[in-house]
Design a protein around this motif. Sequence first.
Motif, PDB file in Angstrom:
ATOM      1  N   VAL B  10      10.069   1.280  42.531  1.00  0.00           N
ATOM      2  CA  VAL B  10       9.517   0.033  41.974  1.00  0.00           C
ATOM      3  C   VAL B  10      10.536  -1.098  42.144  1.00  0.00           C
ATOM      4  O   VAL B  10      10.195  -2.216  42.547  1.00  0.00           O
ATOM      5  CB  VAL B  10       9.132   0.208  40.483  1.00  0.00           C
ATOM      6  CG1 VAL B  10       8.599  -1.094  39.916  1.00  0.00           C
ATOM      7  CG2 VAL B  10       8.113   1.320  40.319  1.00  0.00           C
ATOM      8  N   ALA B  11      11.798  -0.775  41.876  1.00  0.00           N
ATOM      9  CA  ALA B  11      12.874  -1.770  42.015  1.00  0.00           C
ATOM     10  C   ALA B  11      13.023  -2.196  43.471  1.00  0.00           C
ATOM     11  O   ALA B  11      13.178  -3.391  43.772  1.00  0.00           O
ATOM     12  CB  ALA B  11      14.185  -1.198  41.486  1.00  0.00           C
ATOM     13  N   ILE B  14      10.197  -4.534  44.473  1.00  0.00           N
ATOM     14  CA  ILE B  14      10.404  -5.886  43.934  1.00  0.00           C
ATOM     15  C   ILE B  14      11.473  -6.622  44.729  1.00  0.00           C
ATOM     16  O   ILE B  14      11.337  -7.805  45.039  1.00  0.00           O
ATOM     17  CB  ILE B  14      10.790  -5.816  42.435  1.00  0.00           C
ATOM     18  CG1 ILE B  14       9.540  -5.504  41.623  1.00  0.00           C
ATOM     19  CG2 ILE B  14      11.481  -7.099  41.979  1.00  0.00           C
ATOM     20  CD1 ILE B  14       9.512  -6.057  40.234  1.00  0.00           C
ATOM     21  N   LYS B  15      12.533  -5.929  45.098  1.00  0.00           N
ATOM     22  CA  LYS B  15      13.613  -6.569  45.852  1.00  0.00           C
ATOM     23  C   LYS B  15      13.125  -7.027  47.232  1.00  0.00           C
ATOM     24  O   LYS B  15      13.391  -8.159  47.659  1.00  0.00           O
ATOM     25  CB  LYS B  15      14.787  -5.588  45.969  1.00  0.00           C
ATOM     26  CG  LYS B  15      15.983  -6.088  46.770  1.00  0.00           C
ATOM     27  CD  LYS B  15      16.689  -7.257  46.105  1.00  0.00           C
ATOM     28  CE  LYS B  15      17.930  -7.683  46.896  1.00  0.00           C
ATOM     29  NZ  LYS B  15      18.131  -9.135  46.846  1.00  0.00           N
ATOM     30  N   SER B  18      10.631  -9.921  46.799  1.00  0.00           N
ATOM     31  CA  SER B  18      11.300 -11.087  46.253  1.00  0.00           C
ATOM     32  C   SER B  18      12.169 -11.779  47.308  1.00  0.00           C
ATOM     33  O   SER B  18      12.308 -13.004  47.310  1.00  0.00           O
ATOM     34  CB  SER B  18      12.144 -10.598  45.079  1.00  0.00           C
ATOM     35  OG  SER B  18      12.756 -11.633  44.437  1.00  0.00           O
ATOM     36  N   ASP B  19      12.739 -11.002  48.224  1.00  0.00           N
ATOM     37  CA  ASP B  19      13.543 -11.577  49.306  1.00  0.00           C
ATOM     38  C   ASP B  19      12.669 -12.196  50.388  1.00  0.00           C
ATOM     39  O   ASP B  19      13.178 -12.887  51.274  1.00  0.00           O
ATOM     40  CB  ASP B  19      14.428 -10.497  49.954  1.00  0.00           C
ATOM     41  CG  ASP B  19      15.639 -10.167  49.091  1.00  0.00           C
ATOM     42  OD1 ASP B  19      15.878 -10.890  48.107  1.00  0.00           O
ATOM     43  OD2 ASP B  19      16.328  -9.171  49.378  1.00  0.00           O
ATOM     44  N   LEU B  47       3.145  -1.271  38.712  1.00  0.00           N
ATOM     45  CA  LEU B  47       4.310  -1.403  37.831  1.00  0.00           C
ATOM     46  C   LEU B  47       5.120  -2.650  38.200  1.00  0.00           C
ATOM     47  O   LEU B  47       5.582  -3.388  37.322  1.00  0.00           O
ATOM     48  CB  LEU B  47       5.193  -0.155  37.927  1.00  0.00           C
ATOM     49  CG  LEU B  47       4.601   1.120  37.317  1.00  0.00           C
ATOM     50  CD1 LEU B  47       5.435   2.340  37.702  1.00  0.00           C
ATOM     51  CD2 LEU B  47       4.531   0.997  35.795  1.00  0.00           C
ATOM     52  N   LYS B  50       3.577  -5.699  36.768  1.00  0.00           N
ATOM     53  CA  LYS B  50       3.824  -5.808  35.332  1.00  0.00           C
ATOM     54  C   LYS B  50       5.220  -6.404  35.075  1.00  0.00           C
ATOM     55  O   LYS B  50       5.392  -7.252  34.196  1.00  0.00           O
ATOM     56  CB  LYS B  50       3.702  -4.410  34.707  1.00  0.00           C
ATOM     57  CG  LYS B  50       3.808  -4.399  33.195  1.00  0.00           C
ATOM     58  CD  LYS B  50       3.663  -2.994  32.622  1.00  0.00           C
ATOM     59  CE  LYS B  50       4.311  -2.922  31.252  1.00  0.00           C
ATOM     60  NZ  LYS B  50       4.495  -1.538  30.796  1.00  0.00           N
ATOM     61  N   VAL B  51       6.198  -5.959  35.856  1.00  0.00           N
ATOM     62  CA  VAL B  51       7.577  -6.419  35.660  1.00  0.00           C
ATOM     63  C   VAL B  51       7.688  -7.923  35.919  1.00  0.00           C
ATOM     64  O   VAL B  51       8.299  -8.662  35.145  1.00  0.00           O
ATOM     65  CB  VAL B  51       8.547  -5.638  36.588  1.00  0.00           C
ATOM     66  CG1 VAL B  51       9.933  -6.265  36.569  1.00  0.00           C
ATOM     67  CG2 VAL B  51       8.606  -4.177  36.183  1.00  0.00           C
ATOM     68  N   GLU B  53       5.356 -10.126  35.780  1.00  0.00           N
ATOM     69  CA  GLU B  53       4.655 -10.816  34.700  1.00  0.00           C
ATOM     70  C   GLU B  53       5.531 -10.886  33.439  1.00  0.00           C
ATOM     71  O   GLU B  53       5.639 -11.926  32.791  1.00  0.00           O
ATOM     72  CB  GLU B  53       3.379 -10.040  34.385  1.00  0.00           C
ATOM     73  CG  GLU B  53       2.282 -10.853  33.745  1.00  0.00           C
ATOM     74  CD  GLU B  53       1.095  -9.952  33.412  1.00  0.00           C
ATOM     75  OE1 GLU B  53       0.623 -10.004  32.272  1.00  0.00           O
ATOM     76  OE2 GLU B  53       0.670  -9.166  34.302  1.00  0.00           O
ATOM     77  N   TYR B  54       6.170  -9.775  33.136  1.00  0.00           N
ATOM     78  CA  TYR B  54       7.055  -9.675  31.972  1.00  0.00           C
ATOM     79  C   TYR B  54       8.172 -10.712  32.059  1.00  0.00           C
ATOM     80  O   TYR B  54       8.516 -11.367  31.083  1.00  0.00           O
ATOM     81  CB  TYR B  54       7.631  -8.256  31.908  1.00  0.00           C
ATOM     82  CG  TYR B  54       8.552  -7.976  30.741  1.00  0.00           C
ATOM     83  CD1 TYR B  54       8.053  -7.470  29.542  1.00  0.00           C
ATOM     84  CD2 TYR B  54       9.927  -8.185  30.839  1.00  0.00           C
ATOM     85  CE1 TYR B  54       8.890  -7.193  28.473  1.00  0.00           C
ATOM     86  CE2 TYR B  54      10.768  -7.919  29.779  1.00  0.00           C
ATOM     87  CZ  TYR B  54      10.246  -7.416  28.598  1.00  0.00           C
ATOM     88  OH  TYR B  54      11.082  -7.144  27.539  1.00  0.00           O
ATOM     89  N   LEU B  55       8.736 -10.869  33.276  1.00  0.00           N
ATOM     90  CA  LEU B  55       9.854 -11.796  33.467  1.00  0.00           C
ATOM     91  C   LEU B  55       9.382 -13.245  33.601  1.00  0.00           C
ATOM     92  O   LEU B  55      10.192 -14.165  33.557  1.00  0.00           O
ATOM     93  CB  LEU B  55      10.660 -11.409  34.710  1.00  0.00           C
ATOM     94  CG  LEU B  55      11.391 -10.061  34.674  1.00  0.00           C
ATOM     95  CD1 LEU B  55      12.052  -9.788  36.025  1.00  0.00           C
ATOM     96  CD2 LEU B  55      12.432 -10.025  33.563  1.00  0.00           C
ATOM     97  N   CYS B  57       8.226 -14.721  36.264  1.00  0.00           N
ATOM     98  CA  CYS B  57       8.828 -15.287  37.480  1.00  0.00           C
ATOM     99  C   CYS B  57       7.870 -15.224  38.663  1.00  0.00           C
ATOM    100  O   CYS B  57       8.282 -14.959  39.785  1.00  0.00           O
ATOM    101  CB  CYS B  57      10.130 -14.565  37.799  1.00  0.00           C
ATOM    102  SG  CYS B  57       9.924 -12.828  38.171  1.00  0.00           S
ATOM    103  N   TYR B  72       4.412 -11.423  47.132  1.00  0.00           N
ATOM    104  CA  TYR B  72       4.993 -11.988  45.917  1.00  0.00           C
ATOM    105  C   TYR B  72       5.045 -13.503  46.039  1.00  0.00           C
ATOM    106  O   TYR B  72       5.560 -14.037  47.017  1.00  0.00           O
ATOM    107  CB  TYR B  72       6.407 -11.437  45.710  1.00  0.00           C
ATOM    108  CG  TYR B  72       7.228 -12.201  44.700  1.00  0.00           C
ATOM    109  CD1 TYR B  72       6.854 -12.238  43.350  1.00  0.00           C
ATOM    110  CD2 TYR B  72       8.372 -12.889  45.079  1.00  0.00           C
ATOM    111  CE1 TYR B  72       7.612 -12.943  42.420  1.00  0.00           C
ATOM    112  CE2 TYR B  72       9.137 -13.589  44.154  1.00  0.00           C
ATOM    113  CZ  TYR B  72       8.755 -13.612  42.820  1.00  0.00           C
ATOM    114  OH  TYR B  72       9.494 -14.313  41.908  1.00  0.00           O
TER     115      TYR B  72
END
Lengths: 270, 270
Positions: B10-11, B14-15, B18-19, B47, B50-51, B53-55, B57, B72
Motif C-alpha cells: 500500500v505504501a 502511494i509512493k 504520488s511521484d 486502502l 483511504k489513506v 483521504e485521511y491525510l 492530500c 492520484y
Amino acid sequence: MDKLQRKERVAAIIKILSDNPNKVFSLGYFSDFFGSARSTLSEDISLAKKVVEYLGCGKIETLSGAAGGVKYTPGLSEKLKSEFLNELCEKLSSPDRIIKGGYIYMNDIVFSPDISSKVGTILAAYFIDKNVDYVVTVETKGIPIALMTANALNKPLVIARREVGVTEGSSVSINYVTGSSKKIQRMSLGKRALKKGSRCIFIDDFMKAGGTANGIVELLKEFDCELVGIGVLVEASADKKLVSDYISLLTLDMVDEENGKIKIYPTTNN
Amino acid sequence: MDKLQRKERVAAIIKILSDNPNKVFSLGYFSDFFGSARSTLSEDISLAKKVVEYLGCGKIETLSGAAGGVKYTPGLSEKLKSEFLNELCEKLSSPDRIIKGGYIYMNDIVFSPDISSKVGTILAAYFIDKNVDYVVTVETKGIPIALMTANALNKPLVIARREVGVTEGSSVSINYVTGSSKKIQRMSLGKRALKKGSRCIFIDDFMKAGGTANGIVELLKEFDCELVGIGVLVEASADKKLVSDYISLLTLDMVDEENGKIKIYPTTNN
C-alpha cells in the motif's frame, strides 16, 4: 475518522515524508498524529524504510539526539538514474533539435515537471552533505531544475536576474564576462535575497565555459556568501572550463549542423 | 528482494502514484511490478484511497475502460488549504516587505519550493477538468508556481520570454500594453513550444490589471492556441481588471507605505 491500521499507517508515513523531503519529523509528531505508541511507530518506520529501498527512490533515515526524528531524502538508485539519463540522451540527440549556431533545443526537456524533478533529485544527491543554505540560479532556463533541486534539499531557491525588477527593492548588480563569447553581461540580486555568510550551490541547465558560474561567484562575494558547489544538467565538452569543480549529468560532445548529428552521453566522471 | 506484503505494498503504491501526479497506471502495471494478483491489488488500492483521504492530500481514482487504471490527483483539503493561505497572508503582511512604489517583496515566498508546490497543487485543482494541454507563464517570478501547477496537472510548462534567446530557434514575438502603467512590453516564444490547437492556462505570481494575461491571449493566437484559464497567487484589488475570468488565491487590498501597513487576505469568491 477511524484510527489507521499498520497497513495504512506505513503508507501515510511515506506520503508525509515524501511530500516534505529532507524535513525532520519527530517520532512525537507521528505519535500525536496517529494516536499510536512510539514503539509501534518505530516498527512502521522500519517498514517504510524497506519500501523506499525496494523502490530505489532514496532513503528514510532515523536521526538520534535532541533534534532527532525521521527524514526522507529523495534519490534514484544507480539503475534508475542510468536508465533515466540514457533516455534523456536519446531524446536530446534527435536531429530536429539542432538550432543554427550549434545549439540544441532543450526547453521542452528542462521545463518538463516530470524530467526537471528527476534531474533535481539526482543533482541534489551530490550536495546533500555540503551543508547548503541556498540554491542559486540565473534566470531563465535553469529555474525549473534549480527549483526541483531546492525542493529535494528542502532549501530556498534564489534567482539572480538579468535586469533589476521593481519588486526586488534595493539590489546589487555585477558585471561578468561570458566564457565562450567574451561578452560582458550583467546580473543582479535583491539585497534581501541572501543572508550574509551563507553557503550556496549554483544550479543551471547548461554550461559552456562556465562564465556564468564565475559571475555567480562574484555576485555571492557581494553578499559575503560562499559558492560550495556547481551542478548542471548538460556541459559542452568543446569549451575549456573556467571552473574546475562542478557536477554535470550529461556531456554534449558535438553538434554537427551539416550532417544533422548530435553526440551527447551521460557524464562518466561523477 | 523479498516480495512485499500488503502493509508495504500500500505504501509503495502511494509512493509511486504520488511521484507521478495525474498519471494513469494500469492495474497490470502494478500486478507485474509486485507480482501480485489483480484482486489483491484492488484491495491495496482501496486502502491507498483511504489513506489519501485521511491525510486530506488529494484523491486516488480508479478509471474504468480500455485506458483505465489508477491515478492520484494531488490536492489540499479545504481545512489545510485555508490554514495554508492564512499563514501565507500572515507572512506577506509583515511591514518589512513593503517596497517603494507600493509593492511587496514576495520572492522568498514564490521561490520557496515548499510554498510554490502547495500553491501549484491548489491552483491545479481549479483546472483539472479543463482538458489542459499546457501551462504557460512569462518569465521570471511566476515560473516556480507555474512549474508546480504543471507538475500537479502532469502537463508541460511553457515559458514566454521578455527577450528572444538564441537557444529557442525561430520564435514569435508580440507587443502588448501593460494594464496599469500603459507601457508597451514585448514577449516572445519559440515556434516549437506549442502545438497548434492546444488548450492552455496562464499561471503567474501576481496580477495587477491583467495586461500580461491579455498579452498571453495575443501570443497564443499566433500559435492558434486557446487560453482556457488564468490562475494567480495574488491579485491587486485596486486595479480595474482587463480580464474577467480568472482565479486568484490571495487579494492584496492595500499597501500603506507611510504607515507600514499591508492588507492581504484569501480571495473569497473561489
